[in-house]
Motif scaffolding. Structure first.
Motif, PDB file in Angstrom:
ATOM      1  N   GLY A 172       0.793  -1.226   0.000  1.00 13.36           N
ATOM      2  CA  GLY A 172       0.000   0.000   0.000  1.00 13.36           C
ATOM      3  C   GLY A 172       0.823   1.272   0.000  1.00 13.36           C
ATOM      4  O   GLY A 172       0.274   2.378  -0.082  1.00 13.36           O
ATOM      5  N   SER A 238      -2.198   8.963  -6.756  1.00 10.34           N
ATOM      6  CA  SER A 238      -2.286   7.511  -6.551  1.00 10.34           C
ATOM      7  C   SER A 238      -3.742   7.094  -6.554  1.00 10.34           C
ATOM      8  O   SER A 238      -4.574   7.727  -5.904  1.00 10.34           O
ATOM      9  CB  SER A 238      -1.639   7.164  -5.208  1.00 10.34           C
ATOM     10  N   SER A 240      -6.372   3.923  -5.767  1.00  9.15           N
ATOM     11  CA  SER A 240      -6.649   2.593  -5.214  1.00  9.15           C
ATOM     12  C   SER A 240      -8.026   2.187  -5.700  1.00  9.15           C
ATOM     13  O   SER A 240      -9.001   2.900  -5.471  1.00  9.15           O
ATOM     14  CB  SER A 240      -6.655   2.633  -3.679  1.00  9.15           C
ATOM     15  N   ASP A 283       0.389   7.619  -1.824  1.00  6.69           N
ATOM     16  CA  ASP A 283       0.100   6.190  -2.031  1.00  6.69           C
ATOM     17  C   ASP A 283      -0.613   5.617  -0.798  1.00  6.69           C
ATOM     18  O   ASP A 283      -1.663   4.982  -0.906  1.00  6.69           O
ATOM     19  CB  ASP A 283       1.417   5.441  -2.298  1.00  6.69           C
ATOM     20  N   SER A 286      -4.255   6.915  -0.364  1.00  4.01           N
ATOM     21  CA  SER A 286      -5.312   6.404  -1.241  1.00  4.01           C
ATOM     22  C   SER A 286      -5.841   5.076  -0.687  1.00  4.01           C
ATOM     23  O   SER A 286      -7.047   4.846  -0.643  1.00  4.01           O
ATOM     24  CB  SER A 286      -4.826   6.273  -2.691  1.00  4.01           C
ATOM     25  N   THR A 287      -4.951   4.242  -0.215  1.00  2.00           N
ATOM     26  CA  THR A 287      -5.364   2.970   0.395  1.00  2.00           C
ATOM     27  C   THR A 287      -6.184   3.256   1.663  1.00  2.00           C
ATOM     28  O   THR A 287      -7.231   2.630   1.905  1.00  2.00           O
ATOM     29  CB  THR A 287      -4.110   2.125   0.734  1.00  2.00           C
TER      30      THR A 287
HETATM   31 MG    MG Z   1      -1.896   3.105  -2.067  1.00  2.00          MG
END
Ligand code: MG
Ligand code: AMP
Length: 326
Positions: A172, A238, A240, A283, A286-287
């Motif tokens: 992630g 990013s 997800s 990153d 976004s997860t």
């Molecule tokens: Mg991510």
């Protein structure tokens, strides 16, 4: 062939300019996904040989990070940690340690929605083979998911897991870190205009021929379409999405983003894109926002002035964070 989440409207072919300046681009597989680099060499620095050397350096950097952080490679530093940190404190590289510190910060900031120990159950999913853990396994393994059981000792860069069943995975956050590392290589070569992507993570360095890059966010349920296009420069983005790695069983979608509280896939939304300067944080966020869902995820992003988000809900409606609402 794995699809890029973000497809670019701008042409990807090598473009020559009358002055001799040129755009170069290369696409390759690494970190279990597809990576892409594009960069501009002005007339003073333009040479195919030089471009080839830069591309080779980018490939080497992505592969180096894959060797260190892949959970699928037995020899990776991450795999070593997963085998030993439940038993004793393990010294790790400065690089891995600092990534673990960033992951811990995002876990704290998100009250555990982002949690790299999700892997304590996550490793039991195989999306290609349509395999998922049984309810019994999940119930028994759930206590092993808890970022607080990762003990980071800054004095000697050691890592210890309080729970012997705990496993971690950097899926992630690692791609964001990796593309940032590649952008630093490009900058050290004097490059001022570039795009570097890996899977759903992209950095846009500078602009493209005097205009913003136009980044397409994939439609979550239609492979050929984009849901929206965003003009960007000097930013990371990013995405997800629940369409990236998944299988459907009895009408339920099992995909790669796991709610650490349940050990099951997160299903409040279908796609989250986060925009900001720090690709590693973008990153992870976004997860994070994907797990939190529309209301809480958007509230988190709106509380962070340096980050923006586009969330696509289960009815495929688009939602924009405050800074994007013009
Ligand atoms: Mg991510
Ligand atoms: P991304 O595509 O950046 O959202 O990352 C998805 C990847 O993050 C998955 O393939 C897992 O490796 C990892 N992951 C899944 N769920 C979580 C979670 N709750 N917290 C941190 N990492 C996760």
């Amino acid at each position: 062939m794995k699809k890029l989440i973000l497809s670019l409207l701008a042409s990807l072919s090598v473009i020559s300019f009358p002055s001799g300046a040129q755009w170069y681009q290369h696409t390759f597989d690494t970190m279990g996904t597809r990576a892409h680099v594009e960069f501009f060499l002005d007339e003073k620095h333009q040479s195919t040989k030089r471009a080839d050397l830069i591309i080779a350096a980018i490939i080497a950097e992505m592969n180096r990070l894959d060797e260190a952080m892949s959970p699928y490679k037995e020899t990776s530093e991450l795999s070593l940690l997963n085998r030993q940190a439940g038993l004793r404190a393990v010294a790790v590289s400065e690089e891995l340690f600092s990534l673990l510190v960033t992951a811990e910060k995002i876990s704290q900031m998100s009250a555990g929605a982002f949690d790299i120990t999700y892997a304590s159950i996550g490793y039991q999913y195989d999306y290609r083979k349509k395999i998922r853990p049984h309810k019994g396994f999940i119930a028994q393994a759930l206590p092993a998911i808890n970022y607080k059981s990762i003990k980071l000792n800054v004095k000697d860069n050691t890592v210890k897991f309080d729970n012997t069943d705990t496993k971690i995975d950097l899926g992630g956050i690692a791609k964001g870190y990796a593309i940032e590392s590649c952008i630093k290589i490009l900058q050290s070569e004097g490059i001022k205009h570039a795009l570097m992507s890996a899977g759903g993570d992209t950095i846009l360095l500078g602009d493209r021929n005097g205009r913003d890059w136009l980044v397409g966010i994939k439609h979550p349920r239609s492979e050929q379409k984009n849901a929206v296009h965003i003009p960007l420069k000097d930013e990371a983005i990013s995405t997800s999405g629940d369409y990236e790695r998944y299988f459907i069983e009895d009408g339920t979608r099992y995909h790669h983003i796991i709610n650490p509280k349940t050990g099951d896939s997160a299903r409040k939304v279908v796609s989250v894109s986060v925009i900001g300067k720090d690709a590693t944080v973008v990153d992870a966020l976004s997860t994070t926002a994907f797990v939190k869902g529309l209301k809480e995820g958007m509230a988190l992003i709106n509380s962070l002035p340096e980050y923006e988000a586009i969330i696509i809900d289960n009815q495929q409606r688009l939602h924009f964070s405050q800074g994007l609402q013009q």
